[in-house]
Design a protein around this motif. Structure first.
Motif, PDB file in Angstrom:
ATOM      1  N   THR A 184     -38.533-101.552 -43.202  1.00  0.00           N
ATOM      2  CA  THR A 184     -37.515-100.925 -42.655  1.00  0.00           C
ATOM      3  C   THR A 184     -37.406 -99.314 -42.853  1.00  0.00           C
ATOM      4  OG1 THR A 184     -36.963-101.143 -45.127  1.00  0.00           O
ATOM      5  CG2 THR A 184     -36.541-103.157 -43.876  1.00  0.00           C
ATOM      6  N   ARG A 189     -32.637 -96.562 -48.568  1.00  0.00           N
ATOM      7  CA  ARG A 189     -32.487 -97.183 -48.167  1.00  0.00           C
ATOM      8  C   ARG A 189     -31.480 -98.332 -49.320  1.00  0.00           C
ATOM      9  NH1 ARG A 189     -38.507 -97.024 -47.911  1.00  0.00           N
ATOM     10  NH2 ARG A 189     -38.862 -97.145 -45.867  1.00  0.00           N
ATOM     11  N   ARG A 234     -29.483 -95.926 -40.805  1.00  0.00           N
ATOM     12  CA  ARG A 234     -28.941 -96.182 -39.204  1.00  0.00           C
ATOM     13  C   ARG A 234     -28.353 -96.003 -38.264  1.00  0.00           C
ATOM     14  NH1 ARG A 234     -27.769-102.347 -41.497  1.00  0.00           N
ATOM     15  NH2 ARG A 234     -29.596-102.809 -43.005  1.00  0.00           N
ATOM     16  N   THR A 259     -41.377-100.046 -36.880  1.00  0.00           N
ATOM     17  CA  THR A 259     -41.453-100.763 -38.159  1.00  0.00           C
ATOM     18  C   THR A 259     -42.685-101.073 -38.268  1.00  0.00           C
ATOM     19  OG1 THR A 259     -40.487-101.599 -38.472  1.00  0.00           O
ATOM     20  CG2 THR A 259     -39.052 -99.593 -38.865  1.00  0.00           C
TER      21      THR A 259
END
Length: 511
Positions: A53, A59, A239, A254
């Motif tokens: 991710t 995160r 994001r 990724t």
């Protein structure tokens, strides 16, 4: 390892046939900011991320129990409003909601007392009693001039200050708070503790120039723009950046760890969002001997043991107003904070460590099931420490919130030693990108005129191990990308103008 870097010679921007224009390694805020600058200039950009991710230190995951959302590293984001990059990017345009706690940060003390930093500077000063005027005189001029203050703090530290008056005001305050004079203006114990708790974010003894600078900027921003919490978690920030990069034609790959430059496709510029140790690993013997020695001499800073809690209810703070604060500094008096940080700097564990705590549920109820809460904490520990200090963290919270232990449903611990496996940039658990000393803050990662440009043609470093250093601001990526545009593509447009124009829909293509 290949003995030749995979960098193409410069040519007209956008003509990278047979390869691509630019590659970025690492999808943290700095890597994505650099990629956005390059894409906004009309370049073909590809980002490689080792993890599955994106986000690096931004995160958000369900670390404890289902339905409890915890920020993996960064949790509170004054720079999401203040940083020149984010002012140009404008997170609100990308549906990121930054929620403002009524009290940006608080500092509980024994006996049910607490220092409270309200958004309003005057209200804060009123609550500090005899030290209220001193607090106002220390921070007021910085709050009034917060934009030039941030522009100076977020610079490349190689140019003359664009706002010399603000830089001088800041320098005088840093000299005061970073020296034996740090208590000269205060008469009580609450205001000094409140300010010291902010300076200790640097994970270094707070009575020194660099930590004092960190503390003064953050304290001023609490009154100027607040310390907001992103609704839904810190991952919403990266994001949004990734979505805009994709819209501009960039690609993100990724789950692909880059170990050598030879792994990368031919490109005319490479930006590496990695620590100096990562640059040594990736570039290896391609780097000149002197530069390799300089990178090896780069010192990691103090570290953090991260402890996340799922709670059955809100933290029962003895000082009731602490329940309205987004962030809390749990260490006690100024003397206790200084002693704890000196112990960690000496390579030992403090019996009562400095604990930074964030309670996002104060403004974002969606972080946990109805009636439940999450508590984000980390404790300062020596670099590389394998020790689980969650019991010390619980004891520090319990000290200022009796009954806290009974609310714990689950906890999740990442020791300093484990942090590097999660994110290779956190060397030994150092989340600051290097020791926060005045010399290393100014001259990271090496004493060179251009801290972003490596000796390899077209290869640039853009991590928080370059100026301006730690925090989620994106400016290391902006500075590195600006160099790449000038050196490799002949583009001299201000990188922030490129981003602002692309985001506003003007579709500027400076190439």
């Amino acid at each position: 390892m290949s003995r030749e870097p995979v960098i193409r010679e410069p040519g007209p921007a956008g003509s990278g046939r047979g390869g691509i224009d630019a590659v970025v390694v690492g999808s943290g805020p700095n890597g994505l900011a650099g990629a956005l600058v390059l894409a906004a200039a009309g370049l073909e950009v590809r980002v490689y991320e080792a993890a599955d991710t994106i986000g690096g230190g931004t995160r958000t995951e369900q670390l404890t129990l289902p339905g409890f959302w915890h920020d993996v590293c960064s949790a509170v984001h004054p720079m999401a409003l203040a940083s020149p990059f984010f002012r140009a990017f404008d997170l609100s345009r990308h549906s990121v909601r930054l929620l403002q706690p009524e009290i940006p940060y608080a500092h509980p003390l024994d006996g049910g007392r607490a220092g409270l930093a309200w958004r309003d500077l005057d209200r804060t000063a009123q609550g500090l009693g005899v030290d209220g005027p001193a607090w106002r005189s220390l921070l007021g001029p910085l709050v009034e001039r917060w934009r030039p203050l941030v522009d100076t703090a977020m610079s490349d530290f190689r140019s003359l200050p664009r706002h010399p008056g603000t830089a001088l005001r800041m320098a005088l305050r840093v000299l005061e708070q970073g020296s034996a004079l740090w208590g000269a203006r205060f008469r009580g114990d609450v205001a000094p503790a409140l300010l010291t708790g902010v300076g200790a974010h640097a994970i270094a003894p707070p009575r020194a120039m660099a930590p004092a600078g960190v503390g003064l900027v953050l304290a001023a921003l609490a009154h100027a723009v607040g310390w907001p919490v992103p609704q839904g978690g810190s991952h919403t920030i990266t994001r949004a950046m990734a979505a805009e990069l994709t819209r501009l034609g960039g690609r993100i790959i990724t789950g692909e760890r880059v170990d050598t430059l030879a792994q990368l496709p031919p490109a005319r510029a490479v930006l590496l969002d990695v620590a100096p140790a990562g640059l040594l690993r990736i570039a290896g013997d391609l780097l000149p001997g002197l530069y390799r020695r300089q990178l090896r001499a780069f010192r990691p800073g103090g570290a953090a043991c991260k402890v996340d809690f799922a709670l059955a209810g809100p933290v029962p703070w003895a000082a009731a107003d602490c329940a309205r604060a987004g962030t809390l500094h749990l260490v006690g008096s100024r003397d206790e904070a200084l002693a704890a940080e000196r112990v960690v700097a000496a390579g030992r564990h403090a019996r009562r460590p400095y604990v930074l705590a964030v309670q996002p549920g104060v403004v974002d109820a969606g972080r946990a099931p109805v009636g439940r809460h999450v508590l984000w904490t980390y404790a300062h520990v020596p670099n590389g420490s394998p020790r689980d200090v969650s019991e010390q963290v619980i004891a520090q919270v319990e000290r200022f919130a009796p009954g806290f232990r009974d609310l714990i449903l689950a906890k999740h611990v990442v020791t300093a030693a484990q942090a590097q496996r999660h994110n290779p940039n956190y060397v030994g658990g150092d989340i600051s990108g290097g020791a926060t000393t005045l010399w290393q803050l100014m001259m990271r990662p090496a004493p060179r005129w251009d801290p972003y440009r490596t000796p390899l043609p077209g290869v640039y470093l853009c991590s928080s191990s370059t100026p301006p250093g730690q925090a989620v601001h994106g400016m290391s990526g902006v500075h590195a990308a600006g160099r790449a545009l000038r050196h490799r593509f002949g583009v001299h447009t201000d990188p922030l103008d490129l981003v602002a124009s692309a985001v506003s829909g003007h579709g500027a293509n400076a190439a």
